[in-house]
Enzyme design. Structure first.
Site, short mmCIF file in Angstrom:
data_model
loop_
_atom_site.label_atom_id
_atom_site.label_comp_id
_atom_site.label_asym_id
_atom_site.label_seq_id
_atom_site.Cartn_x
_atom_site.Cartn_y
_atom_site.Cartn_z
N CYS A 157 0.88 -1.18 0.00
CA CYS A 157 0.00 0.00 0.00
C CYS A 157 0.91 1.22 0.00
O CYS A 157 0.91 2.03 0.93
CB CYS A 157 -0.91 0.01 1.22
SG CYS A 157 -1.87 -1.51 1.47
N ALA A 158 1.69 1.36 -1.05
CA ALA A 158 2.83 2.29 -1.05
C ALA A 158 2.44 3.76 -1.04
O ALA A 158 3.17 4.60 -0.53
CB ALA A 158 3.75 1.99 -2.24
N CYS A 210 -1.52 4.02 10.91
CA CYS A 210 -1.31 5.25 11.67
C CYS A 210 -2.56 5.52 12.50
O CYS A 210 -3.05 6.64 12.58
CB CYS A 210 -0.96 6.43 10.76
SG CYS A 210 -2.14 6.76 9.44
N GLY A 223 4.90 6.85 -1.35
CA GLY A 223 6.18 6.19 -1.17
C GLY A 223 7.11 6.63 -0.08
O GLY A 223 8.30 6.34 -0.14
N GLY A 224 6.63 7.29 0.96
CA GLY A 224 7.52 7.69 2.04
C GLY A 224 8.28 6.53 2.66
O GLY A 224 9.49 6.59 2.85
N ASP A 240 1.06 -1.29 4.87
CA ASP A 240 0.80 -0.03 5.58
C ASP A 240 -0.67 0.30 5.28
O ASP A 240 -0.97 1.06 4.37
CB ASP A 240 1.75 1.05 5.09
CG ASP A 240 1.58 2.36 5.84
OD1 ASP A 240 1.06 2.33 6.97
OD2 ASP A 240 1.95 3.41 5.29
#
EC number: 2.1.1.-
Length: 404
Positions: free
Chosen positions: A232-233, A354, A236-237, A301
């Site tokens: 789940c890029a 998060c 791209g962090g 993520d």
């Protein structure tokens, strides 16, 4: 502090777009800051920080001002007057501030500050949900911490420089930073400033990334030469962090359902000098199935409520709905069930969000491990990051291993 008319008008215009038209605060503020090229850094900071501040405390200020949504411009000026009064700012002799009851404002603030949903400026449902999941004591501390302004944290791109060199280069530009113990690639700005205008950023020496977010790639235990899938890029962090940890060796496959986010990742990867990243938009289930049993490491993520990052997205409090959390939990479990199949025997998987809610975090992992898809996986460890304990974003990450 002296209030300037054009800056205050910009704040009111921004609040109109955010509150009444549902626009995202960060996008609105980006546009506001382009309004007047004559504005200096203090002017720009006033517009950005005042807008964010009023968004953050919308419920409390509106209650004190005795106004209800949708807010007309007069109502927004009343809310602005509450903001200024509570900060001890002398109101100028403008018609918008006529008959502002300064003493009453302070009295109402003291009164409402005894009630958590007003003190922390959150919807009733969210206050109830948070207390139910975290308990009264932890929820009270956490939501208070999440209402503080986020600090600016940089992640040094070790493909191009070192923490020491970057710190020195920024110091020459009068940008002071400090190292963070236990965060090997992080620098914290001592004062907020626009780091995106620096040559160091344009040359790819760093990314802005919260300290908690930097934990995730490290949790994945990647090594140079591996095949890693960031499932789940987004933009791209974490993908870029993984690339630096792998020293540009091996292969990273960055997946996302949004191709435009992956295009942004490509641009960032070029600036970062990260050459081992391949992007693949998820246009059908075939994209996932082709990778079954192929990856040494998989990062999920997962999409989530985002409650851990309210510091930087305060308007999310007003956009989030309980139905969304209910639905996103179904999505999280579905992603875990399907994407976990990309991990090869002996490989490892990190599930991260998060969010600070156990129902999005450890409960999802437990549900997965008890399922048919999760029976071959072993729980190794997890890490819960709460903002009131660290000062950074709230995060969760769990490390699972697929057994041989």
């Amino acid at each position: 502090m002296r209030l300037h008319r054009n800056l205050c008008f910009s704040v009111i215009d921004g609040l109109t777009l955010i509150f009444n038209e549902g626009q995202y605060a960060d996008k609105v503020i980006q546009q506001l800051l382009k309004r007047d090229k004559r504005w200096g850094s203090r002017d720009r900071a006033f517009v950005a920080e005042t807008t964010y501040d009023i968004v953050r405390w919308k419920r409390l200020y509106a209650e004190i001002a005795e106004v209800k949504e949708p807010f007309d411009r007069d109502n927004l000026w009343r809310i602005f007057a509450v903001w200024a009064t509570l900060r001890g700012i002398k109101l100028p002799d403008w018609k918008y501030f006529e008959n502002t009851p300064s003493r009453k404002i302070k009295g109402r603030f003291d009164e409402l500050s005894k009630i958590r949903k007003f003190k922390e400026s959150i919807p009733d449902w969210l206050d109830e949900w948070g207390e139910k999941e975290l308990g009264k004591n932890i929820w009270s501390k956490e939501i208070s911490a999440l209402n503080e302004q986020a600090e600016v944290i940089l992640r040094v791109n070790t493909l191009k420089t070192t923490k020491e060199k970057l710190q020195s280069e920024l110091f020459d530009l009068d940008i002071e930073t400090k190292f963070l113990p236990d965060y090997p690639n992080a620098l914290k700005l001592k004062e907020r400033t626009n780091v995106f205008q620096t040559d160091a950023f344009k040359n790819g020496y760093f990314e802005v990334q919260d300290a908690s977010s930097q934990r995730v790639a490290e949790f994945l235990n990647v090594e140079p030469g591996m095949r890693v899938v960031d499932a789940c890029a987004g933009a791209g962090g974490k993908t870029l962090h993984i690339a630096s940890l792998m020293e540009n060796k091996g292969q990273i496959i960055a997946l996302d359902i949004y191709a435009n986010k992956l295009n942004e990742l490509k641009r960032r990867a070029k600036r970062n000098g990260a050459f081992n990243i391949e992007t693949r938009p998820i246009e059908s289930t075939k994209v996932i199935k082709k990778l079954y049993d192929k990856a040494d490491r998989v990062l999920i993520d997962a999409p989530c409520s985002g409650l851990g990052v309210l510091k930087r997205n305060p308007d999310a409090k007003w956009k989030l709905l309980p139905e969304f959390i209910t639905e996103i939990k179904k999505t999280q479990q579905d992603i875990l069930q399907q994407y976990s199949k990309m991990v090869k025997s002996g490989g490892e998987l990190v599930y991260a969000t998060c969010s600070i809610l156990p129902s999005e975090n450890q409960e999802q992992v437990e549900k997965f491990l008890a399922s048919e898809s999760g029976k071959d996986f072993k729980f190794l460890k997890d890490h819960k990051v709460l903002s009131h304990q660290t000062g950074y974003d709230g995060f969760y990450m769990a490390l699972l291993k697929r057994q041989s």
